[in-house]
Design an enzyme around this catalytic site. Structure first.
Site, PDB file in Angstrom:
ATOM      1  N   GLU A   1       8.660  -2.687  13.417  1.00  0.00           N
ATOM      2  CA  GLU A   1       9.550  -1.595  12.859  1.00  0.00           C
ATOM      3  C   GLU A   1       9.288  -1.461  11.246  1.00  0.00           C
ATOM      4  O   GLU A   1       9.573  -0.300  10.873  1.00  0.00           O
ATOM      5  CB  GLU A   1      11.007  -1.774  12.954  1.00  0.00           C
ATOM      6  CG  GLU A   1      11.557  -2.118  14.223  1.00  0.00           C
ATOM      7  CD  GLU A   1      10.740  -0.966  15.376  1.00  0.00           C
ATOM      8  OE1 GLU A   1      10.302  -1.232  16.289  1.00  0.00           O
ATOM      9  OE2 GLU A   1      10.855   0.086  14.883  1.00  0.00           O
TER      10      GLU A   1
ATOM     11  N   ARG B   1     -16.223   5.197  -0.277  1.00  0.00           N
ATOM     12  CA  ARG B   1     -17.247   6.076  -0.240  1.00  0.00           C
ATOM     13  C   ARG B   1     -17.257   6.639  -1.750  1.00  0.00           C
ATOM     14  O   ARG B   1     -18.340   7.343  -2.238  1.00  0.00           O
ATOM     15  CB  ARG B   1     -16.804   7.332   0.654  1.00  0.00           C
ATOM     16  CG  ARG B   1     -17.006   7.088   2.031  1.00  0.00           C
ATOM     17  CD  ARG B   1     -16.462   8.231   2.863  1.00  0.00           C
ATOM     18  NE  ARG B   1     -17.563   9.045   3.050  1.00  0.00           N
ATOM     19  CZ  ARG B   1     -18.052  10.320   2.269  1.00  0.00           C
ATOM     20  NH1 ARG B   1     -17.105  10.696   1.465  1.00  0.00           N
ATOM     21  NH2 ARG B   1     -18.798  10.920   2.555  1.00  0.00           N
TER      22      ARG B   1
ATOM     23  N   PRO C   1       4.485   5.308   7.215  1.00  0.00           N
ATOM     24  CA  PRO C   1       4.616   6.725   7.483  1.00  0.00           C
ATOM     25  C   PRO C   1       5.809   7.324   6.307  1.00  0.00           C
ATOM     26  O   PRO C   1       5.509   8.579   6.330  1.00  0.00           O
ATOM     27  CB  PRO C   1       5.394   6.837   9.073  1.00  0.00           C
ATOM     28  CG  PRO C   1       5.005   5.447   9.541  1.00  0.00           C
ATOM     29  CD  PRO C   1       4.832   4.525   8.458  1.00  0.00           C
TER      30      PRO C   1
ATOM     31  N   ASP D   1     -18.794  16.974   0.460  1.00  0.00           N
ATOM     32  CA  ASP D   1     -17.672  16.743   1.131  1.00  0.00           C
ATOM     33  C   ASP D   1     -16.602  17.734   1.517  1.00  0.00           C
ATOM     34  O   ASP D   1     -16.457  18.400   0.558  1.00  0.00           O
ATOM     35  CB  ASP D   1     -16.976  15.465   0.548  1.00  0.00           C
ATOM     36  CG  ASP D   1     -17.663  14.278   1.007  1.00  0.00           C
ATOM     37  OD1 ASP D   1     -17.142  13.133   0.368  1.00  0.00           O
ATOM     38  OD2 ASP D   1     -18.319  14.138   2.008  1.00  0.00           O
TER      39      ASP D   1
HETATM   40  C1  4FV Z   1       1.194   4.361   9.059  1.00  0.00           C
HETATM   41  C2  4FV Z   1       0.930   5.823   9.025  1.00  0.00           C
HETATM   42  C3  4FV Z   1       1.930   3.525  10.327  1.00  0.00           C
HETATM   43  C4  4FV Z   1       4.831   2.054  11.194  1.00  0.00           C
HETATM   44  C5  4FV Z   1       5.625   0.959  11.839  1.00  0.00           C
HETATM   45  C6  4FV Z   1       3.298   0.513  11.317  1.00  0.00           C
HETATM   46  C7  4FV Z   1       3.285   2.008  11.312  1.00  0.00           C
HETATM   47  C8  4FV Z   1       4.347  -0.170  12.031  1.00  0.00           C
HETATM   48  N1  4FV Z   1       0.889   3.508   8.049  1.00  0.00           N
HETATM   49  N2  4FV Z   1       0.243   5.546   7.923  1.00  0.00           N
HETATM   50  N3  4FV Z   1       0.998   6.738   9.833  1.00  0.00           N
HETATM   51  N4  4FV Z   1       2.678   2.406  10.209  1.00  0.00           N
HETATM   52  O1  4FV Z   1       2.420   4.433  11.286  1.00  0.00           O
HETATM   53  O2  4FV Z   1       0.291   4.500   7.389  1.00  0.00           O
HETATM   54  O3  4FV Z   1       4.943  -1.195  11.248  1.00  0.00           O
END
Ligand code: 4FV
Length: 258
Positions: free
Chosen positions: A117, A155, A90, A170
């Site tokens: 985490e 794609r 994230p 698209d």
């Molecule tokens: C995520 C997202 C995501 C966070 C903690 C995996 C998680 C756990 N990855 N975009 N949104 N990852 O939420 O790519 O480790």
């Protein structure tokens, strides 16, 4: 394109590799997806990939050693050319059609899938060359995000989409009159029956007048973008026709509904 997926759940990907676009690209030779079990890069009999966070707090954190070993093993392989090492998290930059286009230009991509985490920060700082997020929400693992990246990139690989599935139409792609990757939302699509529960298909689409149809579709795409994602309009090169259509749309919106 070779996708190197590093994950503690390699089996998670089995089904998506056997269906749809990823299946077709694998069979067609445009993409190869190699799954690596992170536990194969541990050196203890418990095949430990995570540990408790320094400073306390809930949950577990992915240790740096197995991830570094996994990526360095790939780097040691003869193919040799540098490749992006992408951590899905994230905290990453947002995946967009433009980013997918950028990634599709590489021959090889490593996708690091975290769990718990997340990963030790030294992985993000010293191993990953890029960090990508698929959206501002929290998943329980990076695998789904890696699957989204693979689908969006595959794609765009030459020869994957048949001509009936043109990228041109698209959402967010340049489309005919706009350049650059930050495009606009897609126009509405209709198919048979021409009347369903009293809801009819717009006449213009049944007219056979391709110029009128092209214009109608452009107008509706601009209108949907203006109403739902006006920010996109700021980052797209609009044609004179687009600007004229947008004026009409805005004026129409100001008129009291008849
Ligand atoms: C995520 C997202 C995501 C966070 C903690 C995996 C998680 C756990 N990855 N975009 N949104 N990852 O939420 O790519 O480790």
């Amino acid at each position: 394109m070779v996708f190197e997926i590093i994950t503690i759940f390699p089996d998670f990907f089995r089904s998506i590799l056997e269906h749809g676009l990823l299946k077709r690209a694998r069979v067609g030779g445009q993409a190869e997806i190699r799954l690596h079990d992170l536990r194969d890069f541990t050196d203890d009999r418990h095949r430990t990939v995570d540990d408790r966070p320094f400073g306390g707090g809930p949950g577990m954190v992915f240790k740096p050693e197995p991830l570094f070993r996994a990526v360095e093993t790939l780097k040691a392989e003869p193919s040799g050319e540098a490749f992006p090492v992408i951590l899905l998290s994230p905290q990453g930059r947002l995946l967009t059609q433009a980013v997918a286009g950028e990634l599709a230009r590489h021959q090889r991509l490593v996708l690091l899938c975290a769990r718990y985490e997340g990963v030790d920060e030294r992985v993000a700082e010293h191993l990953a060359t890029d960090e990508l997020s698929i959206g501002d929400y929290v998943l329980s693992g990076g695998e789904l995000a890696a699957a989204v990246v693979m689908e969006a990139v595959t794609r765009l690989l030459p020869g994957v989409l048949g001509n009936e599935e043109s990228r041109e139409q698209d959402s967010f792609s340049g489309g005919e009159s706009t350049v650059g990757a930050h495009g606009i939302l897609d126009c509405p699509h209709y198919t048979r029956p021409p009347e369903f529960r009293g809801w009819t298909v717009p006449e213009v689409l049944l007219s056979g007048n391709h110029e009128e149809i092209r214009r109608w579709r452009r107008r509706r795409a601009l209108e949907k973008t203006w109403r739902r994602r006006p920010n996109l309009l700021a980052s797209v090169a609009l044609s004179d026709e687009d600007r004229k259509l947008l004026e009409e749309i805005k004026n129409a919106a100001l008129e009291p509904a008849r």
